[in-house]
Design a protein around this motif. Sequence first.
Motif, PDB file in Angstrom:
ATOM      1  N   ARG A 152       0.763  -1.329  -0.024  1.00 13.91           N
ATOM      2  CA  ARG A 152      -0.031   0.123   0.018  1.00 13.91           C
ATOM      3  C   ARG A 152       0.831   1.345   0.013  1.00 13.91           C
ATOM      4  NH1 ARG A 152      -4.148   0.847   4.746  1.00 13.91           N
ATOM      5  NH2 ARG A 152      -2.464   1.585   5.935  1.00 13.91           N
ATOM      6  N   GLY A 153       0.559   2.227  -1.013  1.00 11.61           N
ATOM      7  CA  GLY A 153       1.188   3.346  -1.092  1.00 11.61           C
ATOM      8  C   GLY A 153       0.281   4.363  -0.500  1.00 11.61           C
ATOM      9  N   GLY A 154      -0.188   5.252  -0.998  1.00  9.01           N
ATOM     10  CA  GLY A 154      -1.389   6.139  -0.575  1.00  9.01           C
ATOM     11  C   GLY A 154      -2.731   5.606  -0.401  1.00  9.01           C
ATOM     12  N   GLN A 209      -5.870   3.392  -4.540  1.00 13.42           N
ATOM     13  CA  GLN A 209      -6.136   2.896  -5.677  1.00 13.42           C
ATOM     14  C   GLN A 209      -6.203   1.325  -5.480  1.00 13.42           C
ATOM     15  OE1 GLN A 209      -7.763   3.344  -7.782  1.00 13.42           O
ATOM     16  NE2 GLN A 209      -6.759   2.794  -9.965  1.00 13.42           N
ATOM     17  N   LEU A 210      -6.659   1.246  -4.127  1.00  9.37           N
ATOM     18  CA  LEU A 210      -6.537  -0.304  -3.807  1.00  9.37           C
ATOM     19  C   LEU A 210      -7.562  -1.185  -4.379  1.00  9.37           C
ATOM     20  CD1 LEU A 210      -5.213   0.026  -0.105  1.00  9.37           C
ATOM     21  CD2 LEU A 210      -4.078  -0.945  -2.291  1.00  9.37           C
ATOM     22  N   GLY A 211      -8.546  -0.164  -4.959  1.00 11.51           N
ATOM     23  CA  GLY A 211      -9.787  -1.212  -5.376  1.00 11.51           C
ATOM     24  C   GLY A 211      -9.549  -1.690  -6.760  1.00 11.51           C
ATOM     25  N   PRO A 216      -0.344  12.280 -12.264  1.00 10.35           N
ATOM     26  CA  PRO A 216      -0.889  11.409 -11.783  1.00 10.35           C
ATOM     27  C   PRO A 216      -2.033  12.081 -10.928  1.00 10.35           C
ATOM     28  CG  PRO A 216       0.877  11.136 -10.829  1.00 10.35           C
ATOM     29  CD  PRO A 216       1.076  12.228 -11.747  1.00 10.35           C
ATOM     30  N   MET A 217      -3.239  11.344 -11.010  1.00  8.72           N
ATOM     31  CA  MET A 217      -4.416  11.745  -9.995  1.00  8.72           C
ATOM     32  C   MET A 217      -4.094  11.831  -8.414  1.00  8.72           C
ATOM     33  SD  MET A 217      -7.608  10.506 -11.724  1.00  8.72           S
ATOM     34  CE  MET A 217      -7.152   9.062 -12.667  1.00  8.72           C
ATOM     35  N   GLN A 218      -4.557  12.523  -7.688  1.00 12.66           N
ATOM     36  CA  GLN A 218      -4.467  12.544  -6.309  1.00 12.66           C
ATOM     37  C   GLN A 218      -3.037  12.780  -5.728  1.00 12.66           C
ATOM     38  OE1 GLN A 218      -7.225  11.965  -3.587  1.00 12.66           O
ATOM     39  NE2 GLN A 218      -7.764   9.807  -3.868  1.00 12.66           N
ATOM     40  N   ARG A 250      -1.886  12.253  -2.273  1.00 12.02           N
ATOM     41  CA  ARG A 250      -1.542  11.051  -1.505  1.00 12.02           C
ATOM     42  C   ARG A 250      -0.983  10.120  -2.596  1.00 12.02           C
ATOM     43  NH1 ARG A 250      -7.431   9.236  -0.015  1.00 12.02           N
ATOM     44  NH2 ARG A 250      -6.216   7.342   0.749  1.00 12.02           N
ATOM     45  N   ALA A 251      -1.322  10.113  -3.695  1.00 12.00           N
ATOM     46  CA  ALA A 251      -0.451   8.946  -4.338  1.00 12.00           C
ATOM     47  C   ALA A 251       0.990   9.053  -4.412  1.00 12.00           C
ATOM     48  CB  ALA A 251      -0.970   9.149  -6.011  1.00 12.00           C
ATOM     49  N   THR A 252       1.457   7.860  -4.218  1.00 11.04           N
ATOM     50  CA  THR A 252       2.856   7.649  -4.031  1.00 11.04           C
ATOM     51  C   THR A 252       3.589   7.324  -5.338  1.00 11.04           C
ATOM     52  OG1 THR A 252       2.489   5.242  -3.516  1.00 11.04           O
ATOM     53  CG2 THR A 252       2.595   7.092  -1.767  1.00 11.04           C
ATOM     54  N   LEU A 300       3.676   3.910 -10.063  1.00 11.69           N
ATOM     55  CA  LEU A 300       4.489   2.833 -10.864  1.00 11.69           C
ATOM     56  C   LEU A 300       3.682   1.433 -11.163  1.00 11.69           C
ATOM     57  CD1 LEU A 300       8.176   3.411 -10.216  1.00 11.69           C
ATOM     58  CD2 LEU A 300       7.032   4.214 -11.819  1.00 11.69           C
ATOM     59  N   ALA A 301       3.183   1.126  -9.916  1.00  9.32           N
ATOM     60  CA  ALA A 301       2.490  -0.144 -10.006  1.00  9.32           C
ATOM     61  C   ALA A 301       1.283  -0.189 -10.820  1.00  9.32           C
ATOM     62  CB  ALA A 301       2.042  -0.513  -8.499  1.00  9.32           C
ATOM     63  N   THR A 302       0.720   0.829 -11.119  1.00  7.71           N
ATOM     64  CA  THR A 302      -0.528   1.175 -11.768  1.00  7.71           C
ATOM     65  C   THR A 302      -0.240   1.618 -13.209  1.00  7.71           C
ATOM     66  OG1 THR A 302      -1.125   3.219 -10.808  1.00  7.71           O
ATOM     67  CG2 THR A 302      -2.012   1.464  -9.768  1.00  7.71           C
TER      68      THR A 302
HETATM   69  C1  LIG Z   1     -10.715   6.690  -6.985  1.00  5.95           C
HETATM   70  C2  LIG Z   1      -9.492   6.708  -7.620  1.00  5.95           C
HETATM   71  C3  LIG Z   1      -9.429   5.942  -8.811  1.00  5.95           C
HETATM   72  C4  LIG Z   1      -8.484   6.038  -9.569  1.00  5.95           C
HETATM   73  N1  LIG Z   1      -8.280   5.347 -10.654  1.00  5.95           N
HETATM   74  C5  LIG Z   1      -7.275   4.922 -11.562  1.00  5.95           C
HETATM   75  C6  LIG Z   1      -7.243   4.323 -12.617  1.00  5.95           C
HETATM   76  O1  LIG Z   1      -8.321   3.851 -13.110  1.00  5.95           O
HETATM   77  N2  LIG Z   1      -6.148   4.110 -13.228  1.00  5.95           N
HETATM   78  C7  LIG Z   1      -5.077   4.667 -12.638  1.00  5.95           C
HETATM   79  O2  LIG Z   1      -4.028   4.543 -13.573  1.00  5.95           O
HETATM   80  N3  LIG Z   1      -4.829   5.627 -11.950  1.00  5.95           N
HETATM   81  C8  LIG Z   1      -6.267   5.814 -11.084  1.00  5.95           C
HETATM   82  N4  LIG Z   1      -5.969   6.726 -10.001  1.00  5.95           N
HETATM   83  C9  LIG Z   1      -4.760   7.316  -9.917  1.00  5.95           C
HETATM   84  C10 LIG Z   1      -3.962   6.964  -8.469  1.00  5.95           C
HETATM   85  O3  LIG Z   1      -4.088   8.053  -7.709  1.00  5.95           O
HETATM   86  C11 LIG Z   1      -2.519   6.713  -8.677  1.00  5.95           C
HETATM   87  O4  LIG Z   1      -2.199   6.381  -9.996  1.00  5.95           O
HETATM   88  C12 LIG Z   1      -1.884   5.528  -7.825  1.00  5.95           C
HETATM   89  O5  LIG Z   1      -2.201   4.331  -8.561  1.00  5.95           O
HETATM   90  C13 LIG Z   1      -2.169   5.506  -6.602  1.00  5.95           C
HETATM   91  O6  LIG Z   1      -1.029   5.398  -5.870  1.00  5.95           O
HETATM   92  P1  LIG Z   1      -1.153   5.099  -4.203  1.00  5.95           P
HETATM   93  O7  LIG Z   1       0.125   5.325  -3.688  1.00  5.95           O
HETATM   94  O8  LIG Z   1      -2.361   5.670  -3.497  1.00  5.95           O
HETATM   95  O9  LIG Z   1      -1.264   3.428  -4.532  1.00  5.95           O
HETATM   96  P2  LIG Z   1      -2.187   2.406  -3.736  1.00  5.95           P
HETATM   97  O10 LIG Z   1      -3.679   2.570  -3.888  1.00  5.95           O
HETATM   98  O11 LIG Z   1      -1.646   2.550  -2.461  1.00  5.95           O
HETATM   99  O12 LIG Z   1      -1.956   1.260  -4.422  1.00  5.95           O
HETATM  100  C14 LIG Z   1      -2.241   0.737  -5.825  1.00  5.95           C
HETATM  101  C15 LIG Z   1      -1.680  -0.412  -6.474  1.00  5.95           C
HETATM  102  O13 LIG Z   1      -0.374  -0.487  -6.332  1.00  5.95           O
HETATM  103  C16 LIG Z   1      -0.056  -1.420  -5.525  1.00  5.95           C
HETATM  104  N5  LIG Z   1       1.384  -0.886  -4.868  1.00  5.95           N
HETATM  105  C17 LIG Z   1       1.399   0.195  -4.409  1.00  5.95           C
HETATM  106  N6  LIG Z   1       2.699   0.661  -3.787  1.00  5.95           N
HETATM  107  C18 LIG Z   1       3.351  -0.542  -4.410  1.00  5.95           C
HETATM  108  C19 LIG Z   1       4.823  -0.605  -4.165  1.00  5.95           C
HETATM  109  N7  LIG Z   1       5.825   0.176  -3.709  1.00  5.95           N
HETATM  110  N8  LIG Z   1       5.260  -1.804  -5.083  1.00  5.95           N
HETATM  111  C20 LIG Z   1       4.286  -2.712  -5.499  1.00  5.95           C
HETATM  112  N9  LIG Z   1       2.976  -2.447  -5.656  1.00  5.95           N
HETATM  113  C21 LIG Z   1       2.578  -1.287  -5.043  1.00  5.95           C
HETATM  114  C22 LIG Z   1      -0.987  -1.729  -4.456  1.00  5.95           C
HETATM  115  O14 LIG Z   1      -0.938  -3.171  -3.993  1.00  5.95           O
HETATM  116  C23 LIG Z   1      -2.254  -1.575  -5.427  1.00  5.95           C
HETATM  117  O15 LIG Z   1      -2.524  -2.799  -6.012  1.00  5.95           O
HETATM  118  C24 LIG Z   1      -7.154   6.679  -9.285  1.00  5.95           C
HETATM  119  C25 LIG Z   1      -7.156   7.392  -8.215  1.00  5.95           C
HETATM  120  C26 LIG Z   1      -8.524   7.428  -7.312  1.00  5.95           C
HETATM  121  C27 LIG Z   1      -8.387   8.346  -5.979  1.00  5.95           C
END
Ligand SMILES: Cc1cc2nc3c(=O)[nH]c(=O)nc-3n(C[C@H](O)[C@H](O)[C@H](O)COP(=O)(O)OP(=O)(O)OC[C@H]3O[C@@H](n4cnc5c(N)ncnc54)[C@H](O)[C@@H]3O)c2cc1C
Lengths: 425, 482
Positions: free
Chosen positions: A67-69, A72-74, A130-132, A135-137, A142-144
Motif C-alpha cells: 500500500r502506498g497512498g 487505488q486499492l480497489g 497522476p491523480m491525487q 496522496r498517491a505515491t 508505478l504499480a498502476t
Molecule cells: C478513486 C481513484 C481512482 C483512480 N483510478 C485510477 C485508474 O483507473 N487508473 C490509474 O492508472 N490511476 C487511477 N487513479 C490514480 C491513483 O491516484 C494513482 O495512480 C496511484 O495508483 C495511486 O497511488 P497510491 O500510492 O495511492 O497506490 P495504492 O492505492 O496504495 O496502491 C495501488 C496499487 O499498487 C500497489 N502498490 C502500491 N505501492 C506499491 C509498491 N511500492 N510496489 C508494488 N506495488 C505497489 C498496491 O498493492 C495496489 O494494487 C485513481 C485514483 C483515485 C483516487
Amino acid sequence: MSQAQVQNNEAWIELSAIVGPEHLRPATPEDAVEAVQPIGVIAPGTAQEVAQVLHYCNSAGLTIIPRGGGTQLGLGNRLSKADFVLSLERLDRVIEHAWGDMTVTVEAGCTIDKLQGVLREHGQQLGADPMQPERATVGGVLATAESGTLRIRYGAIRDLVLGVEMALPDGSVIKAGGKVVKNVAGYDLTKLAIGSLGTLGVITRAVFRLHPIPVATASYVATLPTAAEASKLVLAILDSHLVYTGLQIHARRADQVFVHVRFEGIPESLQDQYAKLGRIAGACKFVECAREVWSERQKLFVNPGSSVICKCCVLPSQIGSLCDALFRQAAPAEVAVTLVAQGTGLAEVRLDAAGRQPLMTVLHALRSEVDRLEGTMTVSQCPVAMKDELDVWGTVKDVLPLMQRIKQKFDPGQTLNPGRFVGGI
Amino acid sequence: MNARLVSEFRSIVGDAGLVSGPEQLRTYECDGLTLFRVVPDLVLLPATSQEVQAIVKVCHRERIPMVARGSGTGLSGGALPVKGGVVIGVSRMNRILEVDIPNARVVVEPGVTNSAITAAVSPHGYFYAPDPSSQVVCTVAGNVAENSGGAHCFKYGVTTTYILGLEVVLSDGSLLRLGGTSLDQPGYDLVGAFVGSEGTFGIITKITLRVIKKPETTQTLMAAFNSSSEAGAAVSAIIASGMFPAALEIMDRLALEAAEAAVHPNYPNCQALLLVELDGSTREVELLMEKVGPICQSCGAWELRLAKTEAERMAVWKGRKAAFAAVGRISPNYLVQDGVIPRTALPRVLGEIDRLSAEKSLRVANVFHAGDGNLHPLVLYDRRIAGQEERAMELAEDILRLCVEAGGSITGEHGIGEEKKQFMPVMFSAADLDAMQRLRSAFDPFDLCNPTKMFPGTDAKVQRPVAYEPHPIEIAGLAQRY
Ligand SMILES: Cc1cc2nc3c(=O)[nH]c(=O)nc-3n(C[C@H](O)[C@H](O)[C@H](O)COP(=O)(O)OP(=O)(O)OC[C@H]3O[C@@H](n4cnc5c(N)ncnc54)[C@H](O)[C@@H]3O)c2cc1C
Ligand SMILES: Cc1cc2nc3c(=O)[nH]c(=O)nc-3n(C[C@H](O)[C@H](O)[C@H](O)COP(=O)(O)OP(=O)(O)OC[C@H]3O[C@@H](n4cnc5c(N)ncnc54)[C@H](O)[C@@H]3O)c2cc1C
C-alpha cells in the motif's frame, strides 16, 4: 481472532522482530481492502526489511497487499485474501535530486506532491501528473502505470523511469536499470515492474529522468457540437507542428463536446502557438480557460457512489466513434456519461445510473464497441459486488500463459496481491 | 547438421531460404564485432511468420539453438552464431505492411531497415525518431533487440519508447502478439520486457511502431572551447537554463583532427567543439538560440557558428558522424567503448581518462553524446608495437569500470552480446542477474534462443574488450560509426 490472539501468533512475533514492534499494528476497519479485513499493517523501514517481510510471508503462506497512498486499492479483480497490508509510509524520502543530471532517486512511499516540491526548488519536474498527487505515491503510480494528461508530451511513466529497486518474495532486493538516461545492459526489468500492480515484487525505490518546469503555461478550450467534429479537430492538432503538453476531449453530452489544449514554454512562443492553433481550428474558436480543465480526469473519481469508471484504449482516430457509440447506448438506458479522452487515444469514462442493470448494459455495449475497434477496456472502479459478473481487465487471450509463467517465476507462492491482476494472476 | 534435418528445413523455406554452402555460411560468421567468429551449421532465411514458426518448431523438437539475425551490424556480437546452431535471418521479411498517418503508426516486417520507415512517412512530414548511424542498413528487429539509440535520444528517447506491439515466435514455436496498436494493454508490459533482450526471448516477426511529426524548425550551433571540461560545463549550463535541446555533442581535439582529415568539415580549430541542436516551433527555437550563444561564451567559448539552413546543418553532422570512423586516419588500430555516466560526472571522468591514458602512454579520442552522458572513448594504438594491444585492452576495461563507479553503465546502445557479458557482474548483483534469468526462462525455458549471450556463463573465460575492425558497410561508405 481477538487482538491478544493475533499478537501472540507466531507470524506476528516473527514479523515484529523484522520491523520492530512499533511498526506492526493490528488492522482497523479503515485498512480493509474492498471489504476484506487484513490482520495487520506492517511498515518496514528499509528495502531489506520489505524483502524479509515478503520472504517470511511467502514461506508462511500469508498474503501481502502493498500500500502506498491507498488511493487505488480497489483496482483489479475482487480480492479473496489479505493477511497483511505492507505500508510504504516509512520509505518516503527523496534520496538524491541530481539536478545537474536531471534525475532523481526517490523511495517508493514518497508522495508525488512531496517529490514535485523538492524538484521545483531547482526548476524541475517529473513530467507526469497522476491523480491525487497529495496522496498517491511513487510506488503506487508505478504499480498502476498511471501518467496523466502530460503523457502526450513527456511519454508514459514507463518512459520516465530509469531504474527501480524491488523487493521480491524470495527475500532478495534487486536493482533494475540504473541512474543514467541511456543504458542497455541486461533485460529491462523496470518495464516489467511498471504496471504489474504489485504482483511480482514491491517497488522500494525509483530513479526518474526529469524535465524543466516551463516558464509559462496557457490552456484553451473550444466547444463543438459533435464528437465527430471534436475528434477531427484533435487529429488536425496531432498532425500539426504545434508543441502542446495537453490535448483532451471532455464531454457530458453528445451535442456539446469540449476540446482542451495546453501550451507550455516561453511567453512569446505561447502567443505564436495560439495564433497557429486559431488557423488550424478555423471556424471553431479556442478561448483561454482555467488550468482546472486538466483535473477533469481526477473529478471523475470524486464521490464514486455506485458509479462505474473505465479506461478505454483506442486509436486517436477512433475517439469520435467511441464517444458516439457511448452516448447512443447510454441515453435509452438512462445512464449519465462523462468522458475524458486524451489525444493519445486513452479515454476515461464514468457511468452513473440508478440501478446496476443499466450500467451493465452500457458496459457490455462499450466493451463490444472497443473490441470492434481492436482496443482494450478495463474497469478501474465499480461497486465490489459487480466484479462477480464482470471481468475488470477484459480478456488478454493468448499471452496469458506467458504472463502466468512470469508470475510463477517471481511469486510462485502467490504472496503478493493474489488474484487481482489479469486472468486471476 | 544431418541431411534429414536439412531437407526438413528446406521443405519449409525452399531453396531460396536456405544457406548451407561453406563459403556462403562464412558471410554469417560474425556481426559488426568482427573479432568473434563462429561458422553456423545452417542459415535459414524465412519469408513469412509461418515459416519462422515452422523452423522454430523443428529447432524446439531437436533442441537446436537458434540465433536471430537482422543485418549483422551489431557491435557486441549479438548475432554471432552459436556452435551447432542455426541462424535465422529476417532480411527477406522486409515489407512495410501498413502506414497509418492519422494515428502515426507503422506496421513492418522485422527485416525492414530503420531508414525505410522514415522514408515511408517523410512525405507526410513524419519521421522515425531513433536514429542509429547504421540506419541505412540495420533492421528494425535488430534495433528492437538491442534497444538502439542515436544522436537525438536525449530529447526523443530510444527504441523502446516507440515500440507499441510485437508479433513474436517463442522457442516452443508459439506465435504471440505482445502489446498492440493502442496504448496500455492490460497485463505485464511484455513489449517493454522484450525490447533490448538481444534475441534471447524469441524471434520477432512483426513490429508496430510509432512515428512522430517533424519539428517545424531545427538549428545547430557550433561552439569552440579550449577544453572538453569547458564544453561540458556549457552543456550543464544550457540544461540548467531550462532548455531541452534535441542534441548535445562534444568532440575533442583528436576526434576533430580525424574528422578534418576525412571530410574537411572546416570546424573551428579548437581543443573541444560543442554542437547544440534545438528544434521545435520556429519562434521558440529562434528565441532560445539567442540565449545559447551567451551561455557558451560565459563558459569559455571563443567562437560561435550557427548552421541555419538544412545544407549547413548536414555539413556539421557529416563531420560529427565521420569523426568516429575517421579515427582510422590518425591511428592504425583502435578500440571502441560505449560507457555511460551521469552527465555531471563528465569533467571528473574525462580527467580520469586523461590520467589513465597518460599512465598507459596511449591516446584516447573522445566523441560523445554529452546530453546523455554516453561516452564513446576510442583507444588508439598500433598492433605492430609489442604490448600496445594488451595495454589498449586494459585501458578500455579500466574506462568501463570507471563508468560503473561513477554510477553509470557499461553500455548505452551497443548491447552486451558476446563482448561484454563478463562485465555484467561489475554492474549487477547475483540477485539482479538471477531475476533476469527468471524472466528469460519464462520466455525461453529451454534456453534455445541466442544461448550463451548476455550473461557470464559458468565456463566463460574472461574476455577482454576486442579491437575494432571496420565493418564492411563502413568500408562501403554506407554508415559511419557513432
Ligand atoms: C478513486 C481513484 C481512482 C483512480 N483510478 C485510477 C485508474 O483507473 N487508473 C490509474 O492508472 N490511476 C487511477 N487513479 C490514480 C491513483 O491516484 C494513482 O495512480 C496511484 O495508483 C495511486 O497511488 P497510491 O500510492 O495511492 O497506490 P495504492 O492505492 O496504495 O496502491 C495501488 C496499487 O499498487 C500497489 N502498490 C502500491 N505501492 C506499491 C509498491 N511500492 N510496489 C508494488 N506495488 C505497489 C498496491 O498493492 C495496489 O494494487 C485513481 C485514483 C483515485 C483516487
Ligand atoms: C557503422 C555502425 C554504426 C552504428 N551506429 C549505431 C548507433 O548510432 N546507435 C546504436 O544504437 N547502434 C549503432 N550500431 C550498432 C547496430 O547497428 C545496432 O545495434 C543495430 O540495431 C543492429 O541491427 P542489425 O539489423 O544489424 O542486427 P544484428 O546485428 O543482425 O543483430 C543484433 C541483435 O538483434 C538480434 N535480432 C536480430 N533480428 C532479430 C529478430 N528478428 N528477432 C529477435 N532478435 C533479433 C540478434 O540476435 C542480435 O542479438 C552501429 C553499427 C555499425 C556497424
